[in-house]
Design an enzyme around this catalytic site. Sequence first.
Site, PDB file in Angstrom:
ATOM      1  N   ASN A 197       0.813  -1.227   0.000  1.00  0.00           N
ATOM      2  CA  ASN A 197       0.000   0.000   0.000  1.00  0.00           C
ATOM      3  C   ASN A 197       0.845   1.275   0.000  1.00  0.00           C
ATOM      4  O   ASN A 197       0.311   2.369   0.041  1.00  0.00           O
ATOM      5  CB  ASN A 197      -1.000   0.010   1.157  1.00  0.00           C
ATOM      6  CG  ASN A 197      -0.333   0.030   2.509  1.00  0.00           C
ATOM      7  OD1 ASN A 197       0.860  -0.235   2.627  1.00  0.00           O
ATOM      8  ND2 ASN A 197      -1.091   0.336   3.543  1.00  0.00           N
ATOM      9  N   CYS A 198       2.159   1.140  -0.078  1.00  0.00           N
ATOM     10  CA  CYS A 198       3.065   2.298  -0.131  1.00  0.00           C
ATOM     11  C   CYS A 198       3.080   2.852  -1.563  1.00  0.00           C
ATOM     12  O   CYS A 198       3.290   2.110  -2.523  1.00  0.00           O
ATOM     13  CB  CYS A 198       4.470   1.862   0.286  1.00  0.00           C
ATOM     14  SG  CYS A 198       5.748   3.103  -0.001  1.00  0.00           S
ATOM     15  N   ASN A 199       2.865   4.149  -1.712  1.00  0.00           N
ATOM     16  CA  ASN A 199       2.825   4.761  -3.048  1.00  0.00           C
ATOM     17  C   ASN A 199       4.137   4.609  -3.801  1.00  0.00           C
ATOM     18  O   ASN A 199       4.136   4.414  -5.016  1.00  0.00           O
ATOM     19  CB  ASN A 199       2.442   6.239  -2.946  1.00  0.00           C
ATOM     20  CG  ASN A 199       0.988   6.420  -2.590  1.00  0.00           C
ATOM     21  OD1 ASN A 199       0.152   5.557  -2.877  1.00  0.00           O
ATOM     22  ND2 ASN A 199       0.664   7.524  -1.952  1.00  0.00           N
ATOM     23  N   LYS A 246       4.300   1.141  -5.087  1.00  0.00           N
ATOM     24  CA  LYS A 246       3.373   1.014  -6.216  1.00  0.00           C
ATOM     25  C   LYS A 246       4.011   1.532  -7.501  1.00  0.00           C
ATOM     26  O   LYS A 246       3.858   0.937  -8.569  1.00  0.00           O
ATOM     27  CB  LYS A 246       2.075   1.758  -5.937  1.00  0.00           C
ATOM     28  CG  LYS A 246       1.191   1.086  -4.910  1.00  0.00           C
ATOM     29  CD  LYS A 246      -0.050   1.920  -4.649  1.00  0.00           C
ATOM     30  CE  LYS A 246      -0.886   1.327  -3.536  1.00  0.00           C
ATOM     31  NZ  LYS A 246      -2.064   2.159  -3.240  1.00  0.00           N
TER      32      LYS A 246
END
Length: 112
Positions: free
Chosen positions: A9-11, A14
């Site tokens: 869920n870390c940008n 991603k």
Amino acid sequence: MYTLYGIPNCNTVKKALTHLDKNNAKYEFVNFKKQPPTQKLLKEWKATFGDYPANKKGPTFRKIKEDFENGTAAEKYKLLVEFSSAIKRPILVKNGKAICFGYDEEKYSKFK
């Protein structure tokens, strides 16, 4: 083949995953939340990058900052294993050797 370590869920993770997918790179993703890195792996990363792989700007690190800064090397590694969200991410590894710490589009463009 690459191994990408991080949290899904870390940008920033991603972005790295998207980059690898767009370039059809073969990789395995290792989720720190489900499989925290070992102290041995953290030591290897520290040797490669010259510092502990801590995300010193993140909220998780701020919670452990005092203990981390005042801890011995062994205590620092233990904290990073226990609080894996405090590790800078992503970490890209090829053939067992870390090659990129964090996501940098220019650096990733060189990886095939």
